[in-house]
Design a protein around this motif. Structure first.
Motif, PDB file in Angstrom:
ATOM      1  N   GLN A  45      20.587  20.117 -24.805  1.00  0.00           N
ATOM      2  CA  GLN A  45      20.535  20.643 -26.170  1.00  0.00           C
ATOM      3  C   GLN A  45      20.013  19.577 -27.135  1.00  0.00           C
ATOM      4  O   GLN A  45      19.165  19.857 -27.986  1.00  0.00           O
ATOM      5  CB  GLN A  45      21.918  21.107 -26.624  1.00  0.00           C
ATOM      6  CG  GLN A  45      22.442  22.329 -25.914  1.00  0.00           C
ATOM      7  CD  GLN A  45      23.875  22.665 -26.341  1.00  0.00           C
ATOM      8  OE1 GLN A  45      24.361  22.186 -27.355  1.00  0.00           O
ATOM      9  NE2 GLN A  45      24.536  23.508 -25.551  1.00  0.00           N
ATOM     10  N   ALA A  46      20.533  18.356 -26.976  1.00  0.00           N
ATOM     11  CA  ALA A  46      20.101  17.261 -27.844  1.00  0.00           C
ATOM     12  C   ALA A  46      18.620  16.955 -27.629  1.00  0.00           C
ATOM     13  O   ALA A  46      17.873  16.741 -28.589  1.00  0.00           O
ATOM     14  CB  ALA A  46      20.948  16.016 -27.589  1.00  0.00           C
ATOM     15  N   LEU A  49      16.510  19.636 -29.279  1.00  0.00           N
ATOM     16  CA  LEU A  49      16.470  19.476 -30.731  1.00  0.00           C
ATOM     17  C   LEU A  49      15.586  18.304 -31.135  1.00  0.00           C
ATOM     18  O   LEU A  49      14.883  18.369 -32.150  1.00  0.00           O
ATOM     19  CB  LEU A  49      17.881  19.307 -31.290  1.00  0.00           C
ATOM     20  CG  LEU A  49      18.755  20.562 -31.243  1.00  0.00           C
ATOM     21  CD1 LEU A  49      20.191  20.237 -31.650  1.00  0.00           C
ATOM     22  CD2 LEU A  49      18.181  21.650 -32.133  1.00  0.00           C
ATOM     23  N   GLN A  50      15.593  17.231 -30.353  1.00  0.00           N
ATOM     24  CA  GLN A  50      14.708  16.096 -30.641  1.00  0.00           C
ATOM     25  C   GLN A  50      13.249  16.518 -30.538  1.00  0.00           C
ATOM     26  O   GLN A  50      12.423  16.156 -31.388  1.00  0.00           O
ATOM     27  CB  GLN A  50      14.960  14.959 -29.656  1.00  0.00           C
ATOM     28  CG  GLN A  50      16.245  14.217 -29.868  1.00  0.00           C
ATOM     29  CD  GLN A  50      16.492  13.216 -28.745  1.00  0.00           C
ATOM     30  OE1 GLN A  50      16.004  13.375 -27.628  1.00  0.00           O
ATOM     31  NE2 GLN A  50      17.248  12.182 -29.052  1.00  0.00           N
ATOM     32  N   GLN A  52      12.062  19.533 -30.881  1.00  0.00           N
ATOM     33  CA  GLN A  52      11.772  20.431 -31.998  1.00  0.00           C
ATOM     34  C   GLN A  52      11.556  19.636 -33.284  1.00  0.00           C
ATOM     35  O   GLN A  52      10.652  19.932 -34.062  1.00  0.00           O
ATOM     36  CB  GLN A  52      12.921  21.430 -32.165  1.00  0.00           C
ATOM     37  CG  GLN A  52      12.659  22.471 -33.225  1.00  0.00           C
ATOM     38  CD  GLN A  52      13.825  23.450 -33.365  1.00  0.00           C
ATOM     39  OE1 GLN A  52      14.850  23.316 -32.714  1.00  0.00           O
ATOM     40  NE2 GLN A  52      13.653  24.436 -34.228  1.00  0.00           N
ATOM     41  N   ARG A  53      12.386  18.618 -33.497  1.00  0.00           N
ATOM     42  CA  ARG A  53      12.247  17.791 -34.696  1.00  0.00           C
ATOM     43  C   ARG A  53      10.909  17.068 -34.702  1.00  0.00           C
ATOM     44  O   ARG A  53      10.242  16.977 -35.739  1.00  0.00           O
ATOM     45  CB  ARG A  53      13.401  16.795 -34.798  1.00  0.00           C
ATOM     46  CG  ARG A  53      13.309  15.953 -36.058  1.00  0.00           C
ATOM     47  CD  ARG A  53      14.499  15.084 -36.279  1.00  0.00           C
ATOM     48  NE  ARG A  53      14.687  14.203 -35.143  1.00  0.00           N
ATOM     49  CZ  ARG A  53      15.720  13.397 -34.999  1.00  0.00           C
ATOM     50  NH1 ARG A  53      16.662  13.381 -35.904  1.00  0.00           N
ATOM     51  NH2 ARG A  53      15.826  12.619 -33.954  1.00  0.00           N
TER      52      ARG A  53
END
Length: 136
Positions: A45-46, A49-50, A52-53
């Motif tokens: 998940q992390a 998200l990285q 995506q960021r």
């Protein structure tokens, strides 16, 4: 030696090191099994998200570049229109303010100081020329 750093990539890297090195010895420490599973669930998940960021950061950079290009083009067009309006109304016409342009006013040149007259002395502090009365 502990791994240092607080960035998201460094932190998830530390999680990965912990997971990789803890799995083989988990049978010796069964009380960590629940936390290991929880951390294993958080790691992808992390990472997602990285990613995506970073994608959004890339998009923001591209949008900023496009915005600057459009603003430059708009400023060129505005300047061209301002030149046309100044040509029509004149550079000092107050109507330019209605369109968002400042009228330009003539600057007056500062006048040089007039030379001092004979009774006032020299303003620069140099002695005045001697008078011709007493010399032969």
């Amino acid at each position: 030696m502990a791994i240092k750093g607080n960035s998201a990539g460094q932190r998830t890297g530390r999680w990965e090191v912990l997971l990789t090195n803890l799995k083989p010895g988990l049978s010796d420490m069964p009380h960590l099994a629940d936390d290991l599973k929880a951390l294993e669930a958080l790691l992808p998940q992390a990472r997602a998200l990285q990613t995506q960021r970073e994608d959004l950061r890339s998009q923001a950079s591209a949008l900023s570049k496009q915005t600057l290009e459009i603003l430059k083009e708009g400023d060129k067009i505005r300047a061209r229109m301002g030149s046309t309006l100044k040509g029509k109304f004149g550079f000092t016409d107050a109507n330019l303010g209605k369109y968002g342009f400042k009228p330009t006013f003539r600057r007056r040149k500062s006048r040089t100081e007039p030379p001092p007259t004979e009774g006032q002395g020299n303003s620069q502090g140099t002695p005045s020329a001697p008078s011709a009365k007493g010399t032969k």
